[in-house]
Design an enzyme around this catalytic site. Structure first.
Site, PDB file in Angstrom:
ATOM      1  CE  LYS A  46      -3.831  -2.150   2.383  1.00  0.00           C
ATOM      2  NZ  LYS A  46      -4.246  -2.617   3.690  1.00  0.00           N
ATOM      3  CD  GLN A  50      -3.879  -4.505   6.668  1.00  0.00           C
ATOM      4  OE1 GLN A  50      -3.922  -3.509   5.971  1.00  0.00           O
ATOM      5  NE2 GLN A  50      -4.254  -5.687   6.238  1.00  0.00           N
ATOM      6  CG  ASP A  91     -10.294  -0.229   4.975  1.00  0.00           C
ATOM      7  OD1 ASP A  91     -10.065  -0.761   3.883  1.00  0.00           O
ATOM      8  OD2 ASP A  91      -9.572  -0.362   5.987  1.00  0.00           O
TER       9      ASP A  91
HETATM   10  N1  GUN Z   1      -7.133  -6.839   6.081  1.00  0.00           N
HETATM   11  C1  GUN Z   1      -7.339  -7.569   4.954  1.00  0.00           C
HETATM   12  N2  GUN Z   1      -7.971  -6.830   4.013  1.00  0.00           N
HETATM   13  C2  GUN Z   1      -8.144  -5.610   4.541  1.00  0.00           C
HETATM   14  C3  GUN Z   1      -8.711  -4.393   4.042  1.00  0.00           C
HETATM   15  O1  GUN Z   1      -9.209  -4.298   2.907  1.00  0.00           O
HETATM   16  N3  GUN Z   1      -8.688  -3.349   4.900  1.00  0.00           N
HETATM   17  C4  GUN Z   1      -8.167  -3.436   6.147  1.00  0.00           C
HETATM   18  N4  GUN Z   1      -8.211  -2.348   6.913  1.00  0.00           N
HETATM   19  N5  GUN Z   1      -7.639  -4.536   6.638  1.00  0.00           N
HETATM   20  C5  GUN Z   1      -7.625  -5.606   5.836  1.00  0.00           C
END
Ligand code: GUN
Length: 300
Positions: A61, A105, A128
């Site tokens: 990311k 996350q 998100d």
């Molecule tokens: N963990 C796995 N996929 C995601 C996601 O799309 N967003 C977040 N915040 N955590 C994750």
């Protein structure tokens, strides 16, 4: 961009190529924002602990955010971090004018109340789309932040299938992150939507009714060819690591790809299908959040 490669049966839905195109679009728009408004959108990512999969996602990311011409702020906290400390960080990020998007996350360590943390994020910075306000906006048809993975699936479907109106869509999985928002998005496209899950009776028969089948359950290679209507479009959200004969591991989806490819009309591979779309949509959400928060028009 080449749209598809012909496998013996199904069209391969190339999420990797589509995601690269979307990221390039985000970068192009970010360059316009910088020139037009002297604005560089910023994405803050919070990682608590050392979950190996999360470490990989967070690194990717950060790299792709910078490549898109946006600021990346990483906050790495030890796995002993307490609830109050994490909430205080979220509050600081809410108030920081340089931060347009906040992503905490998941999964979080056990001592942390995930719902409380997600609820503390400013809904307008919630790239998100996990905040209940954004879930409510999606369910009621209001504009808001849409979760990245289902949004990426929808983009692929609209690109490869076109008009989805009237199609039977079956979503297998009822998570807040994928299954439920995916169903809402398909409903918004006027599909007839079924959400199937672990208690569904005769799951194969339910799936065989689908023109669009989305699998998001986290069970390796569960969906077989005889679950799929000939010609259906199959979207595989699963990312499962399974052992190989040589002692190493490999990634597979929730769909038995080789089996289902013989009957489906189009199918996403794992890896290279839905996965790359998630980060591309996150970058797109961050750019949109930066504009919306400031009342700026989104660059054309
Ligand atoms: N963990 C796995 N996929 C995601 C996601 O799309 N967003 C977040 N915040 N955590 C994750």
């Amino acid at each position: 961009m080449t749209d598809s490669t012909n496998t013996p049966g199904a069209t391969l839905i190339d999420g990797k190529a589509f995601a690269a195109t979307l990221r390039a679009e985000v970068a192009r728009k970010a360059a316009i924002l910088k020139q037009r408004d002297n604005l560089v959108p910023g994405l803050a990512v919070v990682l608590v602990g050392h979950d190996p999969a999360s470490e990989v996602y967070v690194r990717n990311k950060g790299k792709l955010t910078l490549e898109a011409g946006m600021h990346s702020f990483e906050h790495r906290l030890p796995d002993t971090t307490g609830q109050e400390e994490l909430l205080a960080l979220v509050q600081r990020l809410n108030e920081d004018p340089a931060v347009d998007g906040i992503l905490v996350q998941l999964p979080l360590p056990d001592q942390i109340d995930t719902d409380a943390v997600l609820a503390a994020i400013d809904p307008d910075k919630d790239v998100d789309g996990f905040h209940v306000v954004n879930a409510g906006r999606l369910a009621t048809g209001l504009p808001g932040m849409v979760p990245c993975t289902p949004l990426g699936c929808l983009m692929l479907l609209k690109h490869y299938v076109g008009d989805l109106s009237g199609l039977n869509a079956v979503v297998v999985g009822r998570s807040n992150i994928v299954g439920k928002p995916m169903a809402q998005l398909l409903l918004r496209e006027s599909c007839t939507v079924t959400i199937a899950h672990s208690r569904t009776r005769d799951l194969p028969a339910v799936c065989r009714n689908a023109d669009i089948l989305v699998a998001a359950v986290g069970r390796p290679q569960m969906v077989k060819a005889d679950w799929v209507k000939p010609g259906a479009t199959v979207i595989d959200v699963g990312i499962n690591r399974i052992p190989k004969e040589d002692g190493k591991t490999r990634l597979v989806g929730d769909v038995d790809f080789d089996d289902v490819s013989r009957v489906a009309g189009a199918i996403t591979p794992v890896p290279g299908g839905v996965g790359p779309m998630t980060i591309a949509c996150l970058l797109n959400n961050t750019l949109e959040a930066a504009c919306l928060r400031r009342g700026l028009a989104l660059p054309e």
